[in-house]
Each structure stands twice: as structure tokens, then as C-alpha cells.
Design a protein around this motif. Sequence first.
Motif, PDB file in Angstrom:
ATOM      1  N   GLY A 196      28.141  57.006 -22.484  1.00 52.20           N
ATOM      2  CA  GLY A 196      26.905  57.273 -21.824  1.00 52.20           C
ATOM      3  C   GLY A 196      26.371  58.690 -22.632  1.00 52.20           C
ATOM      4  O   GLY A 196      25.380  59.165 -22.752  1.00 52.20           O
ATOM      5  N   THR A 197      27.423  59.718 -22.562  1.00 53.24           N
ATOM      6  CA  THR A 197      27.258  60.851 -23.133  1.00 53.24           C
ATOM      7  C   THR A 197      27.048  60.915 -24.376  1.00 53.24           C
ATOM      8  O   THR A 197      26.055  61.555 -24.800  1.00 53.24           O
ATOM      9  N   ALA A 198      27.387  59.924 -25.398  1.00 50.55           N
ATOM     10  CA  ALA A 198      27.257  59.897 -26.704  1.00 50.55           C
ATOM     11  C   ALA A 198      25.769  59.355 -26.965  1.00 50.55           C
ATOM     12  O   ALA A 198      24.838  59.861 -27.721  1.00 50.55           O
ATOM     13  N   LEU A 199      25.411  58.363 -26.120  1.00 53.37           N
ATOM     14  CA  LEU A 199      24.066  57.945 -26.255  1.00 53.37           C
ATOM     15  C   LEU A 199      22.943  58.888 -25.585  1.00 53.37           C
ATOM     16  O   LEU A 199      22.021  59.148 -26.377  1.00 53.37           O
ATOM     17  N   ALA A 200      23.390  59.768 -24.605  1.00 55.62           N
ATOM     18  CA  ALA A 200      22.400  60.886 -24.230  1.00 55.62           C
ATOM     19  C   ALA A 200      22.275  62.018 -25.512  1.00 55.62           C
ATOM     20  O   ALA A 200      21.186  62.493 -25.647  1.00 55.62           O
ATOM     21  N   VAL A 201      23.152  62.236 -26.027  1.00 51.50           N
ATOM     22  CA  VAL A 201      23.500  63.286 -27.153  1.00 51.50           C
ATOM     23  C   VAL A 201      22.537  62.835 -28.337  1.00 51.50           C
ATOM     24  O   VAL A 201      21.870  63.646 -28.848  1.00 51.50           O
TER      25      VAL A 201
END
Length: 107
Positions: free
Chosen positions: A4-9
Amino acid sequence: MAYGTALAVLADPTRRQVFERLREGPRPVNRIAHGLPVSRPAVSQHLKVLKDAGLVEERSEGVRRIYSLRREGLMELREWLDSFWGDALDAFKLEAERSYKAKKRDK
């Protein structure tokens, strides 16, 4: 790092451009920033976000910082995306088996 962090970033288009420029190999900020519609300090901020998310790493080379991709940082995202293929293939297999059994019953 969670997927989720990778997608958001990577949802930010400029940050994604910065990230994609590192596909060609390690580079200093000025080479990454060249031709982008944002300032070099803005690119540095995007690199910091990418680094904090575990997607990019930096090393010092004299007074310059050289940035490169951390491919390991994408592994959780890739595993999450790959899980959809497994689910889809399992569903396809079940449907194929149901269809095969239905045809045998109809004969």
C-alpha cells in the motif's frame, strides 16, 4: 514496506517519473531532474519520499549523492499483484472443471 505504501508513493505522476528514470541505472539528482517540469529541490524531495518508502537507495560519491532503485522494495507489491493471477487461475480452473462435469452429465 507494505504494498500500500508503494502504491501511494508511486501514485504521484512526477514521483513516478523520477522513479522510472532510475530504471536506466544509478544517477545523481541533477541528471534525474534534467527535463522534468519541477525544480531540482523538488526532485530531491520526491527522492526522499521514495527512499523513505524503501523504493530507492542513495550512496555518496564525493559531494554528490547517487540514487538507484531498490528492487527489493518492489517485491511486496509484486507479490501482491501476482496473487491476483493465482486467484484468477484458481477461479478459471474451478469453472473449467464445473463446465467439464456439466457436459459429462448432459451426455
